[in-house]
Design an enzyme around this catalytic site. Structure first.
Site, short mmCIF file in Angstrom:
data_model
loop_
_atom_site.label_atom_id
_atom_site.label_comp_id
_atom_site.label_asym_id
_atom_site.label_seq_id
_atom_site.Cartn_x
_atom_site.Cartn_y
_atom_site.Cartn_z
N CYS A 28 -30.78 -38.16 -44.09
CA CYS A 28 -32.07 -38.34 -44.77
C CYS A 28 -31.84 -38.67 -46.25
O CYS A 28 -31.39 -39.76 -46.57
CB CYS A 28 -32.96 -37.13 -44.55
SG CYS A 28 -34.70 -37.46 -44.91
N ARG A 57 -36.68 -45.78 -49.48
CA ARG A 57 -37.07 -44.38 -49.56
C ARG A 57 -38.40 -44.15 -48.87
O ARG A 57 -39.30 -44.98 -48.95
CB ARG A 57 -37.22 -43.94 -51.03
CG ARG A 57 -35.94 -43.73 -51.75
CD ARG A 57 -36.17 -43.22 -53.18
NE ARG A 57 -36.66 -41.86 -53.14
CZ ARG A 57 -37.73 -41.43 -53.80
NH1 ARG A 57 -38.45 -42.24 -54.53
NH2 ARG A 57 -38.09 -40.17 -53.72
N ILE A 85 -38.27 -36.78 -41.11
CA ILE A 85 -39.13 -36.09 -42.07
C ILE A 85 -39.08 -36.87 -43.39
O ILE A 85 -38.06 -36.84 -44.07
CB ILE A 85 -38.69 -34.64 -42.29
CG1 ILE A 85 -38.62 -33.88 -40.97
CG2 ILE A 85 -39.61 -33.94 -43.29
CD1 ILE A 85 -37.92 -32.54 -41.06
N ARG A 86 -40.17 -37.61 -43.69
CA ARG A 86 -40.19 -38.46 -44.90
C ARG A 86 -38.91 -39.27 -45.01
O ARG A 86 -38.30 -39.38 -46.08
CB ARG A 86 -40.39 -37.61 -46.15
CG ARG A 86 -41.75 -37.03 -46.28
CD ARG A 86 -41.97 -36.22 -47.54
NE ARG A 86 -41.17 -36.70 -48.67
CZ ARG A 86 -40.68 -35.90 -49.61
NH1 ARG A 86 -40.89 -34.62 -49.57
NH2 ARG A 86 -39.99 -36.40 -50.61
N HIS A 135 -32.65 -35.89 -39.23
CA HIS A 135 -31.99 -34.59 -39.42
C HIS A 135 -31.34 -34.10 -38.12
O HIS A 135 -31.96 -33.37 -37.36
CB HIS A 135 -33.02 -33.56 -39.89
CG HIS A 135 -33.53 -33.83 -41.26
ND1 HIS A 135 -32.91 -33.34 -42.38
CD2 HIS A 135 -34.59 -34.56 -41.69
CE1 HIS A 135 -33.57 -33.74 -43.45
NE2 HIS A 135 -34.59 -34.48 -43.06
N GLU A 137 -29.19 -31.87 -37.78
CA GLU A 137 -28.94 -30.42 -37.85
C GLU A 137 -30.12 -29.61 -37.32
O GLU A 137 -29.98 -28.41 -37.06
CB GLU A 137 -28.61 -30.01 -39.29
CG GLU A 137 -29.78 -29.98 -40.25
CD GLU A 137 -30.23 -31.34 -40.79
OE1 GLU A 137 -31.16 -31.34 -41.63
OE2 GLU A 137 -29.68 -32.39 -40.39
#
Length: 154
Positions: A28, A57, A85-86, A135, A137
């Site tokens: 990210c 971005r 996420i964004r 992500h 993780e």
């Protein structure tokens, strides 16, 4: 994050070590920090660089636009469950960058049109650098982490 690296005097050390071949996995915002070029960055935003890509971005939208998808990878037989996420996406890759994954083509249920997120590059590798827009993780799928460990072990 890059501002903190500058404030604490470690940004140049990171840049140097990455340029020397330090295996690095950016997820990210980490993808943005490894990118050589940024679209829609803050004024004067810098990166560690090393990854010959252009990233946008917050390309997938704001926090409320976060989503999950099953993303096919060139390196795995089964898709990876990805949590965005964004997240950024990769708009352009250099000749030495391997594209590992793209968001699958999904039709908008309401209109039947292709989703604007479709076919966006979301995972890349260049030498000892690995980066994802999402992500890994967050879930319990360890394949990307193992792929990174393979880069470390080279």
């Amino acid at each position: 994050m890059i501002k903190l690296a500058d404030v604490f005097g470690v940004a140049d050390a990171f840049r140097r070590r990455i340029a020397e071949g330090l295996p690095t996995f950016g997820t990210c915002a980490g993808m943005i920090m490894l990118a050589d070029r940024i679209v829609d960055g803050a004024d004067g935003q810098t990166t560690f660089g090393g990854l010959d890509v252009t990233v946008r971005r917050n390309a997938f939208g704001r926090q409320v636009d976060s989503f999950e998808a099953q993303v096919p990878f060139t390196t795995f037989p089964d898709p990876v469950h990805a949590v965005f996420i964004r997240a950024p996406w990769v708009e352009q890759v250099g000749p030495d960058v391997e594209v590992l994954a793209r968001v699958p083509v999904v039709l908008d249920a309401a209109t039947g049109d292709d989703d604007e997120r479709a076919d966006r590059i979301v995972a890349v590798r260049q030498g000892a650098l690995l980066a994802t827009s999402f992500h890994p993780e967050v879930g319990d799928d360890l394949r990307l982490h193992r792929l990174f460990l393979d880069l470390v072990d080279m």
